[in-house]
Design a protein around this motif. Sequence first.
Motif, short mmCIF file in Angstrom:
data_model
loop_
_atom_site.label_atom_id
_atom_site.label_comp_id
_atom_site.label_asym_id
_atom_site.label_seq_id
_atom_site.Cartn_x
_atom_site.Cartn_y
_atom_site.Cartn_z
N CYS A 162 0.54 -1.66 0.43
CA CYS A 162 0.23 -0.56 0.15
C CYS A 162 0.81 1.39 -0.32
O CYS A 162 0.35 2.32 -0.46
CB CYS A 162 -0.97 -0.21 1.05
SG CYS A 162 -2.11 -1.17 1.22
N PHE A 163 1.63 1.25 0.41
CA PHE A 163 3.06 2.40 0.50
C PHE A 163 3.45 2.53 -0.44
O PHE A 163 4.48 4.37 -0.66
CB PHE A 163 3.95 1.98 1.56
CG PHE A 163 3.47 2.15 3.04
CD1 PHE A 163 3.02 3.60 3.50
CD2 PHE A 163 2.88 1.21 3.76
CE1 PHE A 163 3.05 3.37 4.57
CE2 PHE A 163 2.36 1.13 4.78
CZ PHE A 163 2.42 2.16 5.64
N LYS A 164 2.63 2.01 -1.69
CA LYS A 164 3.05 2.10 -3.31
C LYS A 164 2.85 3.59 -3.86
O LYS A 164 3.72 3.97 -4.24
CB LYS A 164 3.48 1.13 -4.44
CG LYS A 164 4.36 -0.21 -3.70
CD LYS A 164 4.81 -1.36 -4.74
CE LYS A 164 4.96 -2.42 -4.14
NZ LYS A 164 5.18 -3.70 -5.18
N LEU A 165 1.92 3.48 -3.22
CA LEU A 165 0.55 4.80 -3.80
C LEU A 165 0.90 6.23 -2.47
O LEU A 165 0.68 6.89 -3.23
CB LEU A 165 -0.50 4.71 -2.89
CG LEU A 165 -1.25 2.90 -3.41
CD1 LEU A 165 -2.64 3.05 -3.17
CD2 LEU A 165 -1.50 3.13 -5.10
N GLY A 166 2.41 6.40 -1.39
CA GLY A 166 3.21 7.10 -1.09
C GLY A 166 2.52 7.28 0.50
O GLY A 166 1.49 6.52 1.09
N GLY A 167 3.55 7.53 1.03
CA GLY A 167 2.76 7.23 3.16
C GLY A 167 2.04 8.31 3.54
O GLY A 167 1.23 8.77 2.48
N PHE A 168 2.05 9.06 4.21
CA PHE A 168 1.79 9.88 5.22
C PHE A 168 1.77 11.27 4.86
O PHE A 168 3.05 11.87 4.51
CB PHE A 168 2.16 9.66 6.60
CG PHE A 168 1.17 8.04 6.98
CD1 PHE A 168 -0.10 8.16 7.09
CD2 PHE A 168 2.02 7.31 6.66
CE1 PHE A 168 -0.50 7.18 7.73
CE2 PHE A 168 1.59 6.07 7.25
CZ PHE A 168 0.71 5.93 7.31
N ASP A 169 1.03 12.27 5.00
CA ASP A 169 1.36 14.15 4.25
C ASP A 169 1.99 14.22 4.72
O ASP A 169 1.13 15.51 5.76
CB ASP A 169 0.17 14.76 3.17
CG ASP A 169 0.17 15.37 2.66
OD1 ASP A 169 1.20 15.58 2.52
OD2 ASP A 169 -0.72 15.49 2.12
N PRO A 170 3.47 15.44 4.74
CA PRO A 170 3.86 16.39 6.00
C PRO A 170 3.24 16.99 5.86
O PRO A 170 3.31 17.88 7.26
CB PRO A 170 5.27 15.76 5.25
CG PRO A 170 5.64 14.78 4.37
CD PRO A 170 3.87 14.80 3.96
N ASP A 171 2.68 17.43 4.81
CA ASP A 171 2.01 18.58 4.97
C ASP A 171 0.40 18.49 6.17
O ASP A 171 -0.01 19.83 6.10
CB ASP A 171 1.12 18.74 3.60
CG ASP A 171 1.96 19.52 2.44
OD1 ASP A 171 3.04 20.26 3.11
OD2 ASP A 171 2.37 19.73 1.35
N PHE A 172 0.00 17.35 6.83
CA PHE A 172 -0.95 17.42 7.56
C PHE A 172 -0.34 17.25 8.45
O PHE A 172 0.14 15.96 9.21
CB PHE A 172 -2.01 15.92 6.88
CG PHE A 172 -3.24 16.71 5.78
CD1 PHE A 172 -4.43 16.24 6.67
CD2 PHE A 172 -2.60 17.06 4.25
CE1 PHE A 172 -5.11 16.33 5.06
CE2 PHE A 172 -3.21 17.02 3.66
CZ PHE A 172 -4.35 17.06 4.02
N PRO A 173 -0.59 18.35 9.38
CA PRO A 173 0.23 17.83 10.73
C PRO A 173 -0.87 17.21 11.86
O PRO A 173 -0.71 16.96 12.98
CB PRO A 173 0.15 19.82 11.21
CG PRO A 173 -0.70 20.24 10.95
CD PRO A 173 -0.75 19.63 9.18
N ARG A 174 -1.98 16.82 11.15
CA ARG A 174 -2.98 16.97 12.15
C ARG A 174 -3.85 15.67 11.06
O ARG A 174 -4.32 16.12 9.83
CB ARG A 174 -4.16 16.89 12.88
CG ARG A 174 -4.39 18.51 12.58
CD ARG A 174 -5.04 19.15 13.76
NE ARG A 174 -3.93 19.74 14.65
CZ ARG A 174 -4.01 20.73 15.86
NH1 ARG A 174 -5.23 20.87 16.23
NH2 ARG A 174 -2.89 20.89 16.28
#
Length: 309
Positions: A162-174
């Motif tokens: 699933c992480f091939k789609l990308g990880g967690f967005d750093p622009d989202f602090p929450r």
Amino acid sequence: MTLVSAILPTYNRADYVSGAIDTVLGQSHDEIEVVVVDDGSTDDTEERLAAYEDDDRVRVRHNEENRGISASMNRAAELADGEFVCVLNDDDRWHEEKIEKQLAAFEQANDEVGIVYTGGVVKQGERVVRVYRPERRGDIYPDVIARFGLHPHSSHMLRAECFKLGGFDPDFPRGVDWDHCIRLAKEYEFEYVDERLVERIFHTNNISQQLTHGVEVNQMIWEKYREEIESHPDIERRLREKQCRAHARVALERGQRRRAFHYARRAMGYERTAESAFIMLFALLGRRALGAARRARDAVMNWRASRDE
């Protein structure tokens, strides 16, 4: 046996992080690892983590400076070797059979399922203050844009792919859980184990408990997915209702009764919900009535939790 990785970001939670690690090591499924990323803690976190340096199931990395929860989870996910990856917050705890039961659910699921989550509870001391009951499975896009409904995040087990789609967005602090699941839902189906296998510890530092959390996260989702939202009129209507209701809750908590009534009435214009109706009522009756209602709610929740155990 299948290796499962738990990714565990932590920041200034020395009193909690050991319990989170131990809840993984105590799983009935033996092939596990914990990847901990200390996000520049300035308390005793480093000393607590040093206690696990001789346990080859635990790997610890330290960020030189605080980079945020998304960056820390992404770093942990990159280091994880498991075929499946579980998210774990440092103030959450797992039932000892959580991983075992989720792997069994994956074995029975079709190949389109990428995420299996579970139910859970939020506890303040010995008192249950919230119960999460899983109810969404299969293809949940685009509905997931309007409503997350996949709590608790610490119950999520994902295929590593699933992480091939990308990880967690750093622009989202929450709200990183909601954003991540929107992207996952475009490619994968969701499944759940209908048991309360995660316990969240309620305390004043919970990010998701902050008063304006709902307003801020809704706004970030709106800004990031605006085109998708506007292409689905029903999703847009529900999000507008949710945002108005979140504003109404904040206003009611702050004692701004007229403002709370205004936003709750706007929310009702998009979709009639019991919560908005109650906010309007309590905006008229005042904080004393709101306090009495909360005590009654908590009593009912504790009774239901004890009955279902």
